[in-house]
Design a protein around this motif. Structure first.
Motif, short mmCIF file in Angstrom:
data_model
loop_
_atom_site.label_atom_id
_atom_site.label_comp_id
_atom_site.label_asym_id
_atom_site.label_seq_id
_atom_site.Cartn_x
_atom_site.Cartn_y
_atom_site.Cartn_z
N THR A 80 0.81 -1.22 0.00
CA THR A 80 0.00 0.00 0.00
C THR A 80 0.84 1.27 0.00
O THR A 80 0.36 2.33 -0.37
CB THR A 80 -0.94 0.05 1.22
N TRP A 81 2.11 1.18 0.42
CA TRP A 81 2.98 2.35 0.52
C TRP A 81 3.81 2.57 -0.76
O TRP A 81 4.57 3.52 -0.85
CB TRP A 81 3.93 2.20 1.71
N GLU A 111 1.90 -6.86 4.29
CA GLU A 111 1.26 -5.96 5.23
C GLU A 111 0.10 -6.67 5.94
O GLU A 111 -0.42 -7.67 5.44
CB GLU A 111 0.74 -4.73 4.50
#
Length: 181
Positions: A80-81, A111
């Protein structure tokens, strides 16, 4: 106050660099320059030799990767980053929406589900997502993300793309249609 041409060009340069480093602009720019991935030529394709891989379903059932033998599989390693991952997600979601009943999609992230679920809710994504429970097969390992693989029914790695791509292109759809036949 009068600016020289050099000062103006330096200011413009700094603004452009700043925009490219600003995450939303960076994602937009990456999306803009992402093209369809290439298909590996027949003579360079590798056959996946190790299907011994267990995955914990975060928003779907757990999977033993052996269950994907004789199926067309789309595997994507992401986070997600990761701006390139974020940039390609809308095209992947569109592809998934149209092919989820014909292709096995495996989205792998390290994650936790809370982080991924928040990201999915914010962006209206519903991709089947997993954490890995055992060693990733060597032929699918990558030092960078996103890393995406398309595997045909015979276990041949047809596409091995590191970095962002436009997965909702006509080229990818034609490839999947051909592999599904």
């Amino acid at each position: 106050m009068k600016f020289s041409k050099k000062t103006i060009s330096n200011i413009v340069f700094v603004i452009i660099i700043g925009l490219l480093l600003y995450p939303p602009t960076k994602v937009y720019f990456i999306r803009l320059i992402s093209f369809s991935p290439s298909v590996i030529t027949d003579d360079k394709q590798e056959k996946l030799t190790d299907y011994n891989w267990n995955l914990k379903g975060l928003n779907t059932a757990n999977i033993d990767f052996n269950e994907t033998k004789n199926k067309v599989v789309f595997i994507n390693f992401w986070a997600t980053w990761c701006p390139p991952c974020i940039a390609e997600m809308p095209s992947i979601q569109k592809l998934y929406d149209d092919y989820k009943d014909k292709v096995t999609f495996v989205f792998v992230s390290n994650e936790n589900w809370t982080v991924i679920d928040d990201f999915y809710i914010k962006n209206s994504y519903n991709l089947p997502t997993y954490n890995t429970l055992s060693k990733v097969p060597g032929q699918l390992k990558s030092n960078s993300i996103p890393a995406t693989f398309i595997i045909d029914k015979k276990g041949n790695i047809i596409t091995d793309k590191k970095g962002p791509a436009n997965w909702n292109s006509a080229k990818v759809r034609e490839l999947l249609d051909e592999l599904i036949k």
